[in-house]
Design a protein around this motif. Structure first.
Motif: not given
Length: 398
Positions: A106-108, A230-232, A236-237, A262-267
């Motif tokens: 997935a792209h976050t 934590v979110l990532q 998400i993982d 911020f840490v989890a986002a790809d875009t």
């Protein structure tokens, strides 16, 4: 506590429940809980990768194999009235590859701005529905997840409004702290929305307490884990192979939820309204991005951001709006979307019944249907721009 405060709180709760019940009952009465546009057989033939001969051949073969297409009565005849499921089945029958065949994870996407009221949530839910519903993207059969990290629960209200009232235990914030398994996330926390194929993990007002005490709670419940990862790691993982796009909607607050996003986002997508106060505040936020990145990286987290784009939101055909768009283009350069999300009453009118321009049935839209159609077309254009830009970047990165 002052009795007046308790009375106001009680009345607010009862009024909120009554308003929600009124909308729910109206949707049930007119069978409008879910809206999905349907397509005639000839309209399906005009979609990407298809043509009349291809559709005729696929439909004939599939019906011979026992597949039953959705149809409706038209006069004395039953005619094809194909929904997303039927169209996806045709593409699968013809072996047309999906987005997930090219990109496995997935792209976050994080729509962010520290200025409130700039259309972050409207953009998030519009894009989430748009990626699923835009005709030119139907062949990808995109799977979408929205993570609502804003305690105001605005995204939840748009997409699953019955969960936006009262206490909700299965929220993004709770899933982060509980660190449950993938199976538990999918069974207990992920909720279907009013558009099939678009899911949400909701938010609740109680999440504000978690946000304010996140470092303490994380150290207590997640010992040894970096508080900004934590979110990532915990959500998400675990779900990256179940969805094609994941949207994060957080509040306009500099807190642990924001830095986790911020840490989890790809875009990053940054909505920029043209109103002078909003425009100036947004530029201040963009100016502070290096500082915010340093804050997370100093804490030991890694920013994996692959792209960042600004775009105009709530824009109309006015000279001062055109000036703001020109200034933003100077700031962003090539990192600016070539389309905008306009200022339109249709977006607001849809929101009044907790819908988007994609999920609102035109038959029950309270305003001008032509205005709704134009708003949807503009939203499709905006969705295509986001999709094409991100996909181009992912291909080049790969």
């Amino acid at each position: 506590m002052d009795d007046r405060i308790l009375k106001i709180a009680t009345r607010a709760k009862l009024t909120l429940e009554a308003l929600s019940e009124k909308i729910t009952n109206s949707q049930i009465e007119f069978n409008a809980e879910r809206y999905e546009p349907t397509y005639s057989k000839s309209a399906v033939a005009s979609l990407p990768e298809l043509a009349k001969a291809k559709v005729d051949k696929a439909v004939a073969e599939m019906e011979q194999e026992g597949y039953q297409f959705q149809k409706k009565q038209a006069g004395l005849n039953n005619v094809y009235s194909m929904g997303h499921k039927d169209i996806t089945a045709i593409y699968e029958h013809r072996g047309v590859p999906k987005y997930r065949d090219k990109f496995k994870e997935a792209h976050t996407i994080f729509l962010t701005n520290l200025k409130g009221g700039v259309a972050k949530t409207v953009s998030s839910v519009t894009l989430a529905h748009g990626l699923r519903c835009t005709p030119a993207l139907l062949h990808h059969d995109l799977r979408i997840l929205v993570l609502d990290l804003d305690p105001q629960a605005s995204a939840t209200m748009f997409m699953k409004h019955d969960l936006s009232i009262g206490v909700v235990d299965e929220t993004v914030a709770q899933a982060m702290l509980q660190n449950v398994s993938r199976e538990e996330l999918l069974e207990e926390f992920v909720k279907p929305t009013n558009v099939s194929g678009v899911d949400i993990i909701p938010a609740s007002i109680e999440d504000a307490f978690i946000a304010s005490q996140f470092e303490k709670l994380a150290n207590e419940h997640l010992p040894g884990q970096n508080i900004y990862d934590v979110l990532q790691e915990n959500i998400i993982d675990k779900l990256e192979h179940d969805y094609d796009f994941i949207f994060i909607d957080s509040g306009p607050h500099l807190d642990a939820f924001l830095l986790n996003s911020f840490v989890a986002a790809d875009t990053f997508l940054i909505p920029v309204p043209p109103a002078q106060v909003d425009f100036h505040s947004t530029l201040k936020f963009m100016q502070r991005l290096p500082e915010l990145f340093d804050m997370t990286e100093t804490a030991g987290s890694e920013i994996k951001l692959s792209s960042i784009f600004g775009y105009m939101a709530k824009i109309a055909r006015k000279s001062d709006h055109a000036d703001a768009q020109s200034l933003l283009r100077e700031v962003c350069g090539a990192d600016m979307l070539d389309t905008s999300l306009p200022l339109s009453t249709a977006f607001e009118r849809c929101g009044e019944s907790f819908g988007t321009v994609f999920s609102t049935n035109p038959k029950f839209y309270p305003g001008d249907r032509d205005a709704l159609k134009k708003a949807r077309l503009k939203a499709e254009e905006f969705t295509r721009s986001v999709f094409d830009t991100i996909t181009f970047n992912r291909k080049n990165k790969g």
